[in-house]
Design a protein around this motif. Sequence first.
Motif, PDB file in Angstrom:
ATOM      1  N   VAL A  98       0.937  -1.386  -0.032  1.00 45.97           N
ATOM      2  CA  VAL A  98       0.105   0.174   0.105  1.00 45.97           C
ATOM      3  C   VAL A  98       0.663   1.195  -0.098  1.00 45.97           C
ATOM      4  O   VAL A  98       0.892   2.143  -0.836  1.00 45.97           O
ATOM      5  N   GLY A  99       1.712   1.287   0.960  1.00 47.30           N
ATOM      6  CA  GLY A  99       2.645   2.504   1.331  1.00 47.30           C
ATOM      7  C   GLY A  99       3.442   2.535  -0.123  1.00 47.30           C
ATOM      8  O   GLY A  99       3.997   3.796  -0.691  1.00 47.30           O
ATOM      9  N   LEU A 100       4.122   1.521  -0.788  1.00 50.10           N
ATOM     10  CA  LEU A 100       4.948   1.465  -1.725  1.00 50.10           C
ATOM     11  C   LEU A 100       4.339   2.206  -2.886  1.00 50.10           C
ATOM     12  O   LEU A 100       4.907   2.783  -3.590  1.00 50.10           O
ATOM     13  N   ASN A 101       3.220   1.656  -3.106  1.00 48.30           N
ATOM     14  CA  ASN A 101       2.401   2.043  -4.554  1.00 48.30           C
ATOM     15  C   ASN A 101       2.095   3.647  -4.415  1.00 48.30           C
ATOM     16  O   ASN A 101       1.998   4.222  -5.413  1.00 48.30           O
ATOM     17  N   ILE A 102       1.575   4.139  -3.345  1.00 50.53           N
ATOM     18  CA  ILE A 102       0.899   5.491  -2.930  1.00 50.53           C
ATOM     19  C   ILE A 102       2.474   6.109  -2.883  1.00 50.53           C
ATOM     20  O   ILE A 102       2.336   7.367  -3.703  1.00 50.53           O
ATOM     21  N   GLY A 103       3.421   5.767  -2.759  1.00 49.57           N
ATOM     22  CA  GLY A 103       4.835   6.502  -2.838  1.00 49.57           C
ATOM     23  C   GLY A 103       5.030   6.701  -4.339  1.00 49.57           C
ATOM     24  O   GLY A 103       5.590   7.839  -4.588  1.00 49.57           O
ATOM     25  N   LYS A 104       4.985   5.626  -5.159  1.00 47.05           N
ATOM     26  CA  LYS A 104       5.394   5.593  -6.380  1.00 47.05           C
ATOM     27  C   LYS A 104       4.391   6.899  -7.011  1.00 47.05           C
ATOM     28  O   LYS A 104       4.933   7.502  -8.087  1.00 47.05           O
ATOM     29  N   LEU A 105       3.085   6.654  -6.789  1.00 46.83           N
ATOM     30  CA  LEU A 105       2.303   7.735  -7.340  1.00 46.83           C
ATOM     31  C   LEU A 105       2.572   9.121  -6.993  1.00 46.83           C
ATOM     32  O   LEU A 105       2.593  10.177  -7.885  1.00 46.83           O
ATOM     33  N   LEU A 106       2.872   9.236  -5.741  1.00 47.51           N
ATOM     34  CA  LEU A 106       3.239  10.617  -5.200  1.00 47.51           C
ATOM     35  C   LEU A 106       4.602  11.178  -5.855  1.00 47.51           C
ATOM     36  O   LEU A 106       4.417  12.310  -6.376  1.00 47.51           O
ATOM     37  N   SER A 107       5.591  10.194  -6.238  1.00 46.44           N
ATOM     38  CA  SER A 107       7.025  10.901  -6.779  1.00 46.44           C
ATOM     39  C   SER A 107       6.390  11.002  -8.143  1.00 46.44           C
ATOM     40  O   SER A 107       7.149  11.959  -8.785  1.00 46.44           O
ATOM     41  N   SER A 108       5.656  10.248  -8.986  1.00 44.73           N
ATOM     42  CA  SER A 108       5.220  10.476 -10.366  1.00 44.73           C
ATOM     43  C   SER A 108       4.632  11.903 -10.525  1.00 44.73           C
ATOM     44  O   SER A 108       4.789  12.542 -11.360  1.00 44.73           O
TER      45      SER A 108
END
Length: 326
Positions: A98-108
């Motif tokens: 969950v945190g991993l994919n939210i982080g990827k989205l936020l960085s993008s």
Amino acid sequence: MKSTRDNIVIGIDTSCYTTSIAAISLNKEIIFNEKIMLNVDTNSKGLRQSEAVFKHVSNIGQISENIAEKLRDYNIVGVCASEKPRPVKGSYMPVFTVGLNIGKLLSSTHNCPFFKTSHQENHIESSLLGKNLLDKNRFIAVHMSGGTTEIVLVNKGKCGKYEFEIIGGTKDVSFGQLIDRLGVKLSYNFPCGKYIDKNALEYEKTIENGLKTSVKEGYMNLSGIENQLDKIMSNQKEIDKSFLSKLLMDAIIRNMFKSLSYLCEKHGVYEVVFAGGVSASKYISKNLTQKLKKYRIKTHFTHADLATDNAVGCALIGIQNLNLGE
């Protein structure tokens, strides 16, 4: 146009029981440290991973509302999230996706670098914040949480990153599990650490005959402690919650003292950093520090907000990676 002092790195950690998002400025000032514990039903001993994943998604939405206003004054230049429990091959838990994919989205969406770390590294890094170790390049770290009891030798590698070697810990259940299992039996809400800690602090009598412990070369077998507690409870006409709490906490301290006094001598390292929710215990920090001090072993405990689950360490690791140019 925002100035460089307004640049921040976002840290994200979605552990088994807490949703955490933090922001740290590049000069390591905590801008915010938001976290929401996952709801656990009364008398329950925990959550299934599928339940926890669903609750994290819901909590992320709530935290996003809490931090929206705060983020307007800052420029996100990096994001770092925990992708797994520990920095070893094969370490995995669904909750961290969950945190991993939210982080990827936020960085993008902010067009900034994304970095990955582990829950354990996050804990240790947050516990180091503001600590003046005599040698930050080599020390022992103890990770004591709901599901983990590990003792790690930490060395700073040539590239500036910490390298971890597990040198001790538990071979069965963790300290956190022992505390929560006793707490549930005493009718406390999960997680039970704060209740057991309060009881132990309030019990003023000295316990002459404590629980038996099993420690060999830094490794502990803890399941026997739970069996001893169950036997004592079954023989008590009236349950003494404070006595049982102190009995358990004293056993945890003796286990950790035996392990650390051996490992510090073996590795020639006499500074220990404590991380994880169990290390937030005032009873453990006070009494273990006193015992280890007699062996010239210096302890570093941190504030409860940084000892319990948080994402400050993730953000700090993100800053390190930015500084390394990765």
